[in-house]
Enzyme design. Structure first.
Site, PDB file in Angstrom:
ATOM      1  N   CYS A  24       0.816  -1.212   0.000  1.00 22.52           N
ATOM      2  CA  CYS A  24       0.000   0.000   0.000  1.00 22.52           C
ATOM      3  C   CYS A  24       0.858   1.274   0.000  1.00 22.52           C
ATOM      4  CB  CYS A  24      -0.985  -0.043   1.160  1.00 22.52           C
ATOM      5  SG  CYS A  24      -2.470   0.964   0.898  1.00 22.52           S
ATOM      6  N   ARG A  28     -13.526   4.866  -2.986  1.00 18.05           N
ATOM      7  CA  ARG A  28     -12.349   4.245  -2.401  1.00 18.05           C
ATOM      8  C   ARG A  28     -12.385   2.743  -2.670  1.00 18.05           C
ATOM      9  NH1 ARG A  28      -8.699   6.081   1.204  1.00 18.05           N
ATOM     10  NH2 ARG A  28      -7.610   4.571   2.515  1.00 18.05           N
ATOM     11  N   HIS A  74      -3.604  -5.989   2.013  1.00 18.22           N
ATOM     12  CA  HIS A  74      -3.412  -6.181   3.446  1.00 18.22           C
ATOM     13  C   HIS A  74      -3.952  -7.563   3.804  1.00 18.22           C
ATOM     14  CE1 HIS A  74      -2.490  -1.921   3.865  1.00 18.22           C
ATOM     15  NE2 HIS A  74      -3.570  -1.648   3.132  1.00 18.22           N
TER      16      HIS A  74
END
Length: 242
Positions: A94, A129, A195
């Site tokens: 990320c 998002r 993640h």
């Protein structure tokens, strides 16, 4: 590999460990020890110099301001770039992924220089998002099973000509460019938006990092029952939410 032991370096846990990505360091360390490898782990805070003698460097995600601070300090320090020049392996997630590229958009809305270790450029997405479980097929040249992870980012990352897509998305957004790519890599540097922590969901990626650091084609087998159960659960979740 270092003379006495395999050296893992967890980069800036005080800035880049927002989403539990420190679990990646724990997984690599454990899987090395399960093979009887002599391994040491060094957590390097942002007020410390990055050692150049590490074998595997792990970088996690973070919020926008910590990401900018991390990029500034890594550029000023120069240790990570020197380590890669010496043949070290880097796995980033990320914000860490964006930092390894040529540039990204920082918390001030400005173009922030990265480290140039991956041929990628990151911008700020204007749509919704990217959040949710992801399932993707890892580049077949790496010989790994499908990638499972959790994305939570607004960034959009474009690959340059020397960057290879790490995976192609089945479910989810990945790099956010609409081309179906997720992450990027070259010979020794890897980046992903996943993640999870991603190496707990994908332990064979951790094994790949170990093989690259050790310069071997195979590792002794270990019991993957727990990891397999987690993978099956999260792959099912990604499929059902698609």
């Amino acid at each position: 590999m270092s003379q006495n032991s395999l050296r893992l370096v967890w980069v800036y846990p005080d800035l880049l460990s927002t989403y539990g990505d420190q679990g990646n360091a724990l997984v690599v360390e454990r899987r090395a020890r399960q093979r009887g490898l002599d391994v040491s782990r060094l957590d390097v805070r942002s007020d410390q110099h990055i050692p150049t003698s590490g074998d595997i460097y792990l970088i996690g995600g973070g919020e926008d301001r910590p990401q900018r601070l991390a990029a500034e300090r890594l550029r000023r320090d120069g240790g990570l770039n020197r380590a890669v020049a010496n043949g070290a392996i880097v796995f980033s997630v990320c914000a860490g992924y964006q930092i390894l590229g040529h540039e990204f958009i920082n918390d001030l809305g400005q173009r922030e220089p990265g480290l140039g270790l991956l041929d990628v450029v990151s911008t700020r997405g204007e749509g919704a998002r990217c959040v949710g479980d992801v399932l993707a097929d890892i580049d077949e040249r790496l010989g790994l099973p499908p990638l499972t992870g959790f994305e939570n980012h607004q960034g959009v990352t474009h690959l340059g000509p020397t960057a290879r897509p790490f995976a192609r998305v089945r479910f989810g957004n990945g790099n956010g460019t609409g081309d179906g790519f997720e992450g990027a890599y070259n010979d020794t540097v890897f980046g992903t938006y996943m993640h999870g922590p991603v190496l707990a969901r994908n332990p064979l990626i951790a094994d790949l990092l170990l093989k690259l650091a050790l310069d071997v084609n195979a590792l002794p087998p270990v019991n993957d029952q727990w990891y397999d159960a987690l993978r099956a659960e999260r792959i099912a979740a990604a499929t059902q939410s698609a």
